[in-house]
Design an enzyme around this catalytic site. Structure first.
Site, PDB file in Angstrom:
ATOM      1  CG  HIS A  26      -6.220  -4.910   7.859  1.00 50.11           C
ATOM      2  ND1 HIS A  26      -5.663  -5.986   7.214  1.00 50.11           N
ATOM      3  CD2 HIS A  26      -6.136  -3.882   6.983  1.00 50.11           C
ATOM      4  CE1 HIS A  26      -5.247  -5.624   6.007  1.00 50.11           C
ATOM      5  NE2 HIS A  26      -5.526  -4.347   5.840  1.00 50.11           N
TER       6      HIS A  26
ATOM      7  CD  GLU B 241      -3.029  -0.964   0.028  1.00 52.90           C
ATOM      8  OE1 GLU B 241      -2.924  -0.021  -0.776  1.00 52.90           O
ATOM      9  OE2 GLU B 241      -3.881  -1.846  -0.070  1.00 52.90           O
TER      10      GLU B 241
ATOM     11  CG  HIS C 257      -3.672   0.310   5.874  1.00 53.59           C
ATOM     12  ND1 HIS C 257      -5.045   0.380   5.980  1.00 53.59           N
ATOM     13  CD2 HIS C 257      -3.405  -0.817   5.179  1.00 53.59           C
ATOM     14  CE1 HIS C 257      -5.572  -0.673   5.367  1.00 53.59           C
ATOM     15  NE2 HIS C 257      -4.599  -1.416   4.884  1.00 53.59           N
TER      16      HIS C 257
ATOM     17  CG  HIS D  68      -8.619  -2.616   2.699  1.00 49.76           C
ATOM     18  ND1 HIS D  68      -7.876  -2.540   1.553  1.00 49.76           N
ATOM     19  CD2 HIS D  68      -7.743  -2.935   3.672  1.00 49.76           C
ATOM     20  CE1 HIS D  68      -6.609  -2.818   1.817  1.00 49.76           C
ATOM     21  NE2 HIS D  68      -6.514  -3.059   3.098  1.00 49.76           N
TER      22      HIS D  68
HETATM   23 ZN    ZN Z   1      -4.807  -3.323   4.215  1.00 56.86          ZN
END
Ligand code: ZN
Length: 203
Positions: free
Chosen positions: A84, A63, A82, A145
């Site tokens: 999850h 990413e 980022h 996501h």
């Molecule tokens: Zn991800």
């Protein structure tokens, strides 16, 4: 991040903006597919904003385009995380923006947390849709996501990610109870003004 339940295994990724070199913007980012439990500073990768490698032996996070796009579009941002995390991912699947429901949200995040338009992981399209959802905010939810949180430094970006997970949980539980009362509009306006003034001074 693992202990806080924001990521697991090798999922999610972290970066910081580095001083630019020869007018080239640079970032240091976690590598692709390496478990956090096995990661030390030798695994960190330096790339430019086109994700061309500058330093490091491993491949940069898949990413990285998103991280670079955030630094390009947001001079106030020095770190990007980022995640999850579970409740934020529920919001990401529902497609519902998390409205301003807790006072801290306007002052710390800039207001609601928007859900980006869906895009395939690792693509410029995902980077673009995340930057659009992140405009004027410190966090965005990535459709189907996870989430992204930003800050002047890693400590602030981590605080943002923890707040995003907490308010996503509160929002989902309130939804399950059948009622979500948002903050009064005049309160959100006043608190968002404080946020914007601070953001402008950071840029
Ligand atoms: Zn991800």
């Amino acid at each position: 991040m693992c202990d806080l339940g924001l990521v697991s295994g090798s999922s999610g990724n972290i970066s910081v903006r580095l001083p630019s070199h020869d007018t080239r913007g640079l970032l240091a980012v976690t590598p692709s597919g390496k478990r956090y439990s096995e990661l030390d500073e030798s695994g960190v990768v330096v790339t430019d904003f086109n994700v061309e490698p500058v330093e490091g032996d491993l491949a940069p996070s898949s990413e990285s385009l998103m991280h670079a796009a955030v630094y390009r579009s947001r001079p106030d941002v020095g770190a990007v995380i980022h995640t999850h995390s579970a409740f934020t991912s529920v919001a990401a699947v529902s497609g519902l923006d998390v409205p301003p429901i807790i006072d801290e949200m306007a002052v710390t995040l800039g207001g609601s947390i928007r859900v980006s338009k869906y895009a395939y992981p690792g693509t410029q399209a995902l980077a673009d849709s995340v930057c659009a959802a992140l405009e004027g905010r410190k966090a965005a939810i990535i459709k189907n996501h996870g989430a992204v949180g930003v800050g002047r430094n890693l400590a602030e970006a981590l605080d943002v990610c923890m707040l995003v997970e907490r308010v996503s949980k509160i929002f989902i539980y309130a939804k399950l109870l059948g009622n979500v009362d948002e903050l009064p509009k005049e309160v959100v306006d006043a608190e968002s003004e404080v946020f914007r003034t601070r953001l402008d001074s950071e840029a």
